[in-house]
Design an enzyme around this catalytic site. Structure first.
Site: not given
Length: 294
Positions: A38, A183
């Site tokens: 991320s 993610d």
């Protein structure tokens, strides 16, 4: 000194990673291999491309991060369209602006695909919801029938940054069909395990930068409503895999940066708050280096 570096996810709180990187760089520490999830994927990719901390700091001060909130164009009023986007497109924002920004910044250093970096230099984490498994990029692309060397790094970073329901997931077409990618923090927010596969004496130390408290210092969360329940659920989901893996042996090599909850998607963050996050990263890195032995 050469080390392998691991950067955790944390959304907008990732500004603190930059402060820690700046201190490490000033102390003559450079990164041989990098891994991230991320926000940590963005930092790892920029460092792998050759950016210094001062260059990244300049970029982040010049960039208005709210431009990454790219809504789908529609004639329907936003209060209504946002729910339609959530239902049909599975995210409030497209994520294309973020990917294009990353592509442009990497291109400034002559980096486009994983073939532009030394083999094994950069590894990023994403989550394949269709197959129900964690993806290590670029390595696991081969299993999907996708050439890993020519895969765009900006797209891999975008995949790793696809916060569920906030950004639209990446729909990756492969020989096995269409995969929905979100993610990497859903399955591993701090992939320090990536560089722990070597047997015997390691070639170089590992330094991890993690946007969280140490396990024993983690305060109890107050869960009062559905929103705080979701936040606690997602935070627990992100950290449980890595928390089981991190041992006392790893803790001594990790810069823990505890930050307040609720900042993750604050894309209207003021310059003052950005600077405060960066300074917190600097402070924690300095404290870490006073005690670190390798």
């Amino acid at each position: 000194m050469d080390v392998d570096g691991v950067f955790s996810g944390g959304g907008i709180k990732g500004f603190a990673l930059l402060g820690a990187y700046e201190v490490l760089e000033e102390k003559g520490i450079s990164f041989n291999r990098l891994a991230g999830t991320s926000a940590g994927a963005i930092m790892a990719a920029f460092i792998a491309a050759g950016y210094t901390s001062k260059e990244i700091l300049k970029i982040m001060h010049e960039t208005k991060i709210s431009v990454f909130l790219d809504q789908k164009k529609t004639f329907i009023p936003f209060p209504i369209s946002k729910w339609l986007c959530l239902y049909w497109r599975m995210g409030l924002y497209q994520g294309k602006a973020l990917e294009e920004w990353i592509r442009e910044k990497l291109a400034d250093k002559g980096v486009y695909t994983f073939s532009d970096l030394p083999k094994g230099k950069l590894k990023l984490i994403a989550s394949d919801l269709s197959a129900g498994k964690l993806l290590v990029l670029p390595d696991d692309l081969e299993g999907l029938g996708i050439p890993k060397e020519t895969f765009p790094i900006a797209r891999a970073v975008r995949m790793s940054c696809g916060l569920p329901f906030f950004f639209e997931p990446v729909k990756l077409r492969s020989l096995s069909g269409k995969s929905i990618i979100v993610d990497g923090g859903v399955l591993s927010n701090f992939p320090i395990w990536l560089f722990d596969e070597d047997k015997g004496k390691k070639k170089r130390p590992i330094i991890g930068i993690k946007l969280s408290y140490k396990a024993e210092e983690q305060p109890k969360r107050e869960i009062k409503n559905a929103l705080s329940l979701f936040e606690a659920l997602f935070s627990t989901m992100k950290d449980v895999h890595d928390a089981r893996y991190i041992s006392r042996r790893h803790e001594k090599n990790i810069i823990f940066i505890p930050l307040e909850d609720g900042l993750t998607t604050e894309f209207t963050l003021s310059g003052q708050k950005k600077d405060a996050l960066i300074e917190t990263g600097r402070m924690r890195a300095k404290e870490f280096l006073k005690k670190w032995t390798y």
